[in-house]
Design an enzyme around this catalytic site. Structure first.
Site, PDB file in Angstrom:
ATOM      1  N   ARG A 145      -9.744   0.064  -0.239  1.00 26.31           N
ATOM      2  CA  ARG A 145      -8.773   1.059   0.245  1.00 26.31           C
ATOM      3  C   ARG A 145      -8.518   2.061  -0.876  1.00 26.31           C
ATOM      4  NH1 ARG A 145      -3.886  -1.882   3.397  1.00 26.31           N
ATOM      5  NH2 ARG A 145      -3.666   0.146   4.394  1.00 26.31           N
TER       6      ARG A 145
ATOM      7  N   CYS B 260      -2.233  -5.168   2.115  1.00 24.81           N
ATOM      8  CA  CYS B 260      -3.131  -6.140   2.746  1.00 24.81           C
ATOM      9  C   CYS B 260      -4.568  -5.822   2.354  1.00 24.81           C
ATOM     10  CB  CYS B 260      -2.999  -6.070   4.268  1.00 24.81           C
ATOM     11  SG  CYS B 260      -1.479  -6.777   4.903  1.00 24.81           S
TER      12      CYS B 260
ATOM     13  N   ARG C 147       0.829  -1.205   0.000  1.00 23.89           N
ATOM     14  CA  ARG C 147       0.000   0.000   0.000  1.00 23.89           C
ATOM     15  C   ARG C 147       0.873   1.270   0.000  1.00 23.89           C
ATOM     16  NH1 ARG C 147      -5.112   2.335  -0.561  1.00 23.89           N
ATOM     17  NH2 ARG C 147      -5.273   4.072   0.840  1.00 23.89           N
TER      18      ARG C 147
ATOM     19  N   ARG D  19       6.017  -8.720   6.503  1.00 27.36           N
ATOM     20  CA  ARG D  19       5.892  -7.346   5.995  1.00 27.36           C
ATOM     21  C   ARG D  19       6.198  -6.327   7.085  1.00 27.36           C
ATOM     22  NH1 ARG D  19       1.081  -7.114   1.803  1.00 27.36           N
ATOM     23  NH2 ARG D  19       2.131  -5.189   1.362  1.00 27.36           N
TER      24      ARG D  19
ATOM     25  N   ILE E  66     -12.405   1.501  11.331  1.00 31.24           N
ATOM     26  CA  ILE E  66     -11.516   2.104  10.324  1.00 31.24           C
ATOM     27  C   ILE E  66     -11.560   1.341   9.006  1.00 31.24           C
ATOM     28  CG2 ILE E  66      -9.146   2.861   9.826  1.00 31.24           C
ATOM     29  CD1 ILE E  66     -10.375   4.378  12.186  1.00 31.24           C
TER      30      ILE E  66
ATOM     31  N   ASP F 185      -4.731  -1.191  14.052  1.00 32.76           N
ATOM     32  CA  ASP F 185      -3.633  -2.134  13.852  1.00 32.76           C
ATOM     33  C   ASP F 185      -3.392  -3.032  15.071  1.00 32.76           C
ATOM     34  OD1 ASP F 185      -3.304  -1.016  11.387  1.00 32.76           O
ATOM     35  OD2 ASP F 185      -1.553   0.189  11.920  1.00 32.76           O
TER      36      ASP F 185
END
Ligand code: EPU
Length: 418
Positions: free
Chosen positions: A122, A117, A93, A399, A329, A307
């Site tokens: 998005r 992801c 991203r 990642r 979110i 997160d």
């Protein structure tokens, strides 16, 4: 295909140091393309998203490499191209940060839509409309964005309809070398925004207000070389604390910033964990049974971060009582739930709400990571499960986590990469 094999049920104990923050490192690495001289980034995590960003820098004509363990050197004297191929854009991203940075440096950029992801839709509509306000003409055809600032980028007043982290950062990148002043209203206030501003200001940019809802960027002619230390990763810190909460044990975490993590610490305290913080350290201890907590709603900073949702959920699977998460979110950020249920968790998802009924035991199982933080949640749960778990698709975890198995082994976890 690599896997993590976890033999659960071992108490954790010891001291770990927290790696540099992925979500600060990635926009800062893109920002290096705006600078004339050599940049040295200290505390840069060796994670696969950073290697993807390095591949983009190399493609653009920069010289980039790790000097030793976590010191990254970037030389961007020559930017020879301003298009980024689809296969590099798709790797993550954060490739979208190169849009603002390359436009800022060359006035042109051609990219495709970024990967990353799958957390639900998005879009980058807010990035695009902000750049248009700054004088960029953007043509969108077959997934290719052709962006040109024919008369150069110019400062603008930009009101964000939502305090998007990536949009705030992309505007900052495009604005530092633009003509005039850019004002971002309703800017994101995440600590990583302040770290990007700190880096750019160390290179000679003029940014004020980062960390507040109103950021002012006065354009300058050029940026110079600097050395900068990337902030610690608050989500990695939350992950290792969740592991200790789930498995039980005592942990000292050093090189972190407890002040950035208050909403997370509050949840651990409700769970019955003991948390003391001092300067850049957290002293943490957890004994079972843990307690269920009041409903957690993910929000923008300083609210509870999306997160950290998966790792805290994993730690709460065995807590006594009912806990609830509301994910505000991202639309699709409960993909770990099905896998946690394979390990014996009792979780019901209805739209953006997950209800966790604490169970007595989790059992080792074969499970599959489907995104970065969800994958870390599976590791957390496996450490508290009876028996052996096998986690596949761990490239997602790589990642964002630097050698997760080595860090966890060093504090007594039964974990190995195969
Ligand atoms: N959004 C739009 N249009 C846009 C931009 C965002 O609709 O143009 C929406 C998104 O779809 C999402 C919400 O706004 O629903 C929040 O997105 P935001 O732009 O704030 O997030 P991001 O920049 O894509 C960063 C982190 C994420 C983290 C979020 C929220 C980086 C590289 N990524 O993403 O980190 O979850 O902010 O804090 O900084 C992770 O590390 O695992 C991760 C996903």
């Amino acid at each position: 295909m690599q896997k993590l094999i976890i033999n659960g049920g071992k108490r954790l104990g010891g001291e770990i140091r927290i790696q540099g923050a992925k979500n600060a490192a990635l926009p800062i690495i893109a920002a290096c393309t705006l600078c004339g001289g050599e940049i040295i980034l200290h505390n840069c995590p060796r994670i696969s998203d950073v290697y993807s960003a390095m591949r983009i820098l190399t493609y653009l004509g920069c010289k980039v490499g790790f000097e030793d363990k976590n010191h990254l050197s970037v030389k961007a004297e020559n930017i020879s191209v301003n298009d980024i191929p689809d296969e590099l854009m798709r790797e993550m991203r954060s490739s979208v940060f190169f849009l603002g940075a390359v436009l800022g440096r060359t006035g042109k950029c051609r990219i495709t839509l970024p990967g990353g992801c799958d957390l639900g839709p998005r879009p980058i509509d807010m990035h695009i409309s902000a750049l248009r306000k700054m004088g960029v003409t953007i043509r969108e055809e077959f997934g290719v964005l052709d962006c040109t600032a024919e008369k150069g980028l110019r400062g603008a007043k930009i009101n964000l309809s939502f305090p998007s982290v990536g949009t705030t950062e992309n505007i900052m990148l495009a604005a530092v070398l633009a003509e005039g002043t850019t004002v971002i209203q309703n800017a994101a206030r995440e600590p990583e925004i302040s770290d990007l501003a700190g880096f750019l200001n160390s290179c000679g940019a003029k940014i004020s207000g980062a960390g507040c809802g109103r950021i002012v960027i006065n354009g300058v002619e050029k940026l110079h070389s600097c050395e900068y230390t990337i902030m610690p990763d608050r989500i990695v810190c939350a992950t290792y604390l969740s592991c200790a909460a789930a498995a039980g044990g005592e942990l000292v975490v050093s090189g972190c910033r407890p002040a950035d993590m208050e909403s997370i610490m509050n949840v651990f305290e409700q769970m019955g964990c003991i948390v003391h913080s001092a300067a850049d350290k957290i002293y943490f201890s957890a004994d079972h049974p843990l307690k269920a907590v009041a409903p957690i709603r993910t929000m923008v900073f300083p609210g509870f971060p999306t997160d950290a949702q998966a790792v805290l959920m994993a730690a709460l699977c065995k807590a006594k009582g009912t806990s609830v998460f509301v994910e505000n979110i991202f639309e699709n950020r409960f993909k770990h739930v099905g896998e946690l249920c394979r390990m014996g968790a009792d979780i019901l998802v209805e739209g953006k709400v997950a209800v966790i009924e604490g169970v007595e035991r989790l059992y080792g199982a074969k499970v599959c990571a489907a995104d970065l933080r969800g994958g870390a949640g599976l590791v957390t749960a496996a450490l508290s499960a009876e028996g052996v778990s096998e986690i596949s698709d761990i490239h997602y975890i790589d990642r964002g986590y630097e050698e997760i198995e080595k860090v966890l082994s060093s504090i007594g976890a039964g974990i190995a990469r195969e």
